[in-house]
Write a protein that holds these residues in place. Sequence first.
Motif, PDB file in Angstrom:
ATOM      1  N   MET A   1     -68.488  42.016  22.550  1.00  0.00           N
ATOM      2  CA  MET A   1     -69.151  41.410  23.703  1.00  0.00           C
ATOM      3  C   MET A   1     -68.236  40.367  24.312  1.00  0.00           C
ATOM      4  O   MET A   1     -67.648  39.561  23.597  1.00  0.00           O
ATOM      5  N   ALA A   2     -68.086  40.382  25.646  1.00  0.00           N
ATOM      6  CA  ALA A   2     -67.256  39.412  26.327  1.00  0.00           C
ATOM      7  C   ALA A   2     -67.815  38.003  26.115  1.00  0.00           C
ATOM      8  O   ALA A   2     -69.014  37.786  26.071  1.00  0.00           O
ATOM      9  N   LYS A   3     -66.901  37.042  25.966  1.00  0.00           N
ATOM     10  CA  LYS A   3     -67.308  35.664  25.720  1.00  0.00           C
ATOM     11  C   LYS A   3     -67.940  35.073  26.973  1.00  0.00           C
ATOM     12  O   LYS A   3     -67.423  35.210  28.073  1.00  0.00           O
ATOM     13  N   ASN A   4     -69.045  34.358  26.789  1.00  0.00           N
ATOM     14  CA  ASN A   4     -69.702  33.704  27.911  1.00  0.00           C
ATOM     15  C   ASN A   4     -68.916  32.462  28.326  1.00  0.00           C
ATOM     16  O   ASN A   4     -68.401  31.730  27.479  1.00  0.00           O
ATOM     17  N   ILE A   5     -68.837  32.215  29.633  1.00  0.00           N
ATOM     18  CA  ILE A   5     -68.097  31.075  30.152  1.00  0.00           C
ATOM     19  C   ILE A   5     -68.969  29.829  30.109  1.00  0.00           C
ATOM     20  O   ILE A   5     -70.136  29.862  30.501  1.00  0.00           O
ATOM     21  N   ASP A   6     -68.387  28.725  29.652  1.00  0.00           N
ATOM     22  CA  ASP A   6     -69.096  27.446  29.628  1.00  0.00           C
ATOM     23  C   ASP A   6     -69.054  26.867  31.042  1.00  0.00           C
ATOM     24  O   ASP A   6     -67.995  26.434  31.520  1.00  0.00           O
ATOM     25  N   LEU A   7     -70.201  26.846  31.716  1.00  0.00           N
ATOM     26  CA  LEU A   7     -70.250  26.416  33.111  1.00  0.00           C
ATOM     27  C   LEU A   7     -70.508  24.928  33.278  1.00  0.00           C
ATOM     28  O   LEU A   7     -70.369  24.402  34.396  1.00  0.00           O
ATOM     29  N   VAL A   8     -70.885  24.236  32.212  1.00  0.00           N
ATOM     30  CA  VAL A   8     -71.256  22.825  32.352  1.00  0.00           C
ATOM     31  C   VAL A   8     -70.210  21.878  31.777  1.00  0.00           C
ATOM     32  O   VAL A   8     -70.382  20.662  31.833  1.00  0.00           O
ATOM     33  N   ASN A   9     -69.107  22.426  31.246  1.00  0.00           N
ATOM     34  CA  ASN A   9     -68.036  21.589  30.706  1.00  0.00           C
ATOM     35  C   ASN A   9     -66.689  22.145  31.145  1.00  0.00           C
ATOM     36  O   ASN A   9     -66.568  23.326  31.471  1.00  0.00           O
ATOM     37  N   GLY A  10     -65.667  21.285  31.133  1.00  0.00           N
ATOM     38  CA  GLY A  10     -64.326  21.724  31.460  1.00  0.00           C
ATOM     39  C   GLY A  10     -64.047  21.707  32.954  1.00  0.00           C
ATOM     40  O   GLY A  10     -64.903  21.355  33.768  1.00  0.00           O
ATOM     41  N   PRO A  11     -62.830  22.122  33.352  1.00  0.00           N
ATOM     42  CA  PRO A  11     -62.443  22.127  34.767  1.00  0.00           C
ATOM     43  C   PRO A  11     -63.369  23.019  35.596  1.00  0.00           C
ATOM     44  O   PRO A  11     -63.765  24.097  35.155  1.00  0.00           O
ATOM     45  N   VAL A  12     -63.683  22.554  36.809  1.00  0.00           N
ATOM     46  CA  VAL A  12     -64.659  23.259  37.640  1.00  0.00           C
ATOM     47  C   VAL A  12     -64.117  24.577  38.174  1.00  0.00           C
ATOM     48  O   VAL A  12     -64.751  25.629  38.026  1.00  0.00           O
ATOM     49  N   LEU A  13     -62.944  24.522  38.821  1.00  0.00           N
ATOM     50  CA  LEU A  13     -62.436  25.723  39.489  1.00  0.00           C
ATOM     51  C   LEU A  13     -62.177  26.871  38.519  1.00  0.00           C
ATOM     52  O   LEU A  13     -62.578  28.007  38.792  1.00  0.00           O
ATOM     53  N   PRO A  14     -61.530  26.642  37.358  1.00  0.00           N
ATOM     54  CA  PRO A  14     -61.350  27.757  36.415  1.00  0.00           C
ATOM     55  C   PRO A  14     -62.675  28.340  35.923  1.00  0.00           C
ATOM     56  O   PRO A  14     -62.802  29.561  35.775  1.00  0.00           O
ATOM     57  N   SER A  15     -63.660  27.477  35.668  1.00  0.00           N
ATOM     58  CA  SER A  15     -64.959  27.981  35.209  1.00  0.00           C
ATOM     59  C   SER A  15     -65.626  28.821  36.281  1.00  0.00           C
ATOM     60  O   SER A  15     -66.157  29.907  36.010  1.00  0.00           O
ATOM     61  N   LEU A  16     -65.600  28.313  37.521  1.00  0.00           N
ATOM     62  CA  LEU A  16     -66.244  29.013  38.623  1.00  0.00           C
ATOM     63  C   LEU A  16     -65.545  30.327  38.933  1.00  0.00           C
ATOM     64  O   LEU A  16     -66.190  31.370  39.077  1.00  0.00           O
ATOM     65  N   THR A  17     -64.225  30.293  39.018  1.00  0.00           N
ATOM     66  CA  THR A  17     -63.496  31.529  39.337  1.00  0.00           C
ATOM     67  C   THR A  17     -63.546  32.516  38.179  1.00  0.00           C
ATOM     68  O   THR A  17     -63.572  33.725  38.395  1.00  0.00           O
ATOM     69  N   GLY A  18     -63.563  31.997  36.935  1.00  0.00           N
ATOM     70  CA  GLY A  18     -63.673  32.895  35.790  1.00  0.00           C
ATOM     71  C   GLY A  18     -64.966  33.677  35.819  1.00  0.00           C
ATOM     72  O   GLY A  18     -65.018  34.841  35.422  1.00  0.00           O
ATOM     73  N   LEU A  19     -66.040  33.046  36.314  1.00  0.00           N
ATOM     74  CA  LEU A  19     -67.316  33.742  36.465  1.00  0.00           C
ATOM     75  C   LEU A  19     -67.331  34.598  37.728  1.00  0.00           C
ATOM     76  O   LEU A  19     -67.864  35.700  37.736  1.00  0.00           O
ATOM     77  N   ALA A  20     -66.726  34.077  38.803  1.00  0.00           N
ATOM     78  CA  ALA A  20     -66.823  34.730  40.109  1.00  0.00           C
ATOM     79  C   ALA A  20     -65.962  35.982  40.222  1.00  0.00           C
ATOM     80  O   ALA A  20     -66.378  36.959  40.847  1.00  0.00           O
ATOM     81  N   LEU A  21     -64.769  35.969  39.649  1.00  0.00           N
ATOM     82  CA  LEU A  21     -63.860  37.095  39.858  1.00  0.00           C
ATOM     83  C   LEU A  21     -64.433  38.427  39.370  1.00  0.00           C
ATOM     84  O   LEU A  21     -64.362  39.431  40.094  1.00  0.00           O
ATOM     85  N   PRO A  22     -65.021  38.493  38.162  1.00  0.00           N
ATOM     86  CA  PRO A  22     -65.643  39.770  37.780  1.00  0.00           C
ATOM     87  C   PRO A  22     -66.805  40.161  38.689  1.00  0.00           C
ATOM     88  O   PRO A  22     -67.020  41.349  38.951  1.00  0.00           O
ATOM     89  N   ILE A  23     -67.546  39.154  39.198  1.00  0.00           N
ATOM     90  CA  ILE A  23     -68.657  39.472  40.095  1.00  0.00           C
ATOM     91  C   ILE A  23     -68.128  40.001  41.414  1.00  0.00           C
ATOM     92  O   ILE A  23     -68.661  40.969  41.982  1.00  0.00           O
TER      93      ILE A  23
END
Length: 454
Positions: A1-23
């Motif tokens: 199972m692909a690892k879930n991205i932590d959206l509430v911690n860490g750098p904003v842009l990498p978290s957002l793009t990491g979620l957004a790019l597959p979508i």
Amino acid sequence: MAKNIDLVNGPVLPSLTGLALPIMATSLIQMAYNLTDMLWIGRMGSSAVASVGAAGMFMWLSNGLAALPKMGGQVNAGHALGAGRTKEAASFAAAALWMTTALGLLFGVCSILFADPLIRFFHLNSPQVIQDAKIYLQITCGCVVFSFLNQTFTGIFTAAGNSRCSFAATLTGLVINMILDPILIFGVGPFPVMGVMGAAIATIFAQLVVTLVFVAFALRDSVLFRHIRPFDRPGNCRLLAILRIGFPTCVQNMIFTGISMIIARMVAGYGDAAVAVQKVGSQIESISWMTADGFAAAVNSFLAQNHGAGKPERIRKGYRSAMGVVLIWGLLCTVLLIGFPEPVFRLFITEQAVIPMGVDYLVILGVSQLLMSVEITTAGAFAGLGKTLPPSVCSIVLTGARIPLAWLLVRTSLGLNGIWWSITISSLLKGLVLFLWFRSYLGRELGKMSSTAS
């Protein structure tokens, strides 16, 4: 199972793009999924495209209904996950899946029973076009429950910070659809020539497989789905919470589609070729709005979790980062539609009499791509904060303005192009109004969150 991205911690842009790019990739796959049908159906001529275009309006209408459990489930689950209440998030996910199944089955039964009056609404001219439209409607909308479930699964996985599952499932469906389309449409080997019916069967079979892939991913999930009890009846409080968030979006989408159907009926007055132009043109245009819609889903989940976690600064940074990406994408789509309309449209329909109409459509709609992408992404941001009413009001009012505007413009020298301009003008206004509305609301909302935190 692909690892879930932590959206509430860490750098904003990498978290957002990491979620957004597959979508976004999923949205592009979905676009390719639709364009594959158009590529093959277009080879049968504009009449076949017109029949699919008319029936496809009801598939579009069904997506509005599917938005109710998807949006309500995604936002509520995202808020609960951000606050660390995993079991509560799972109960929202289960309730959303229950509601999705019920609504999908209901819409399917109605589509089968009332296919004749539904297709008659468009006043199509050719008996063959009418018959093909009815067949396509009964198959695709009759089995729409798979499409509904796929959308809700996508929303729930995204709310949990996992967008790769949706990418993998949708890619699987695309491959199957690409293989089956030519085989079932034109007849290969033991399969007879089925035409439009073949395209419908290929689509439904691919959607069924996507649903099964999602179920397989859900069974392996260790974050959210392992807490779901699928056979437990969802509580009324969960269903009402989903309804509160999802209902404005549902009404917005269904009214939007209803208005589009009225516009399509006006287009049908210019002949079946005009209907085909609108169908193909809208599929080409989806390169911008489907991608923006995918990015909006990522913004929705990012803002929802950070809203639940009470982190106003990450909400502000997340929206700014999203708008930067979307503005670039919208500009690229504008250049494509305005700069290269003929070669793009010729990929789908090669009839010389139809191509000039298609070129006009793409150039006119190309003007609105940038602000349309802004509108879609901002609507996702509003939803992530639990406020689905403002984008719904904006969309309903300004999309509704298309009808009188089109009625006026077609009576000028613009003719059919007046309808296309009514769509573009309303899209420009929606993007501008919603962006300014959100900027005003965001300042007030983040001020409240900051004062509460202090």
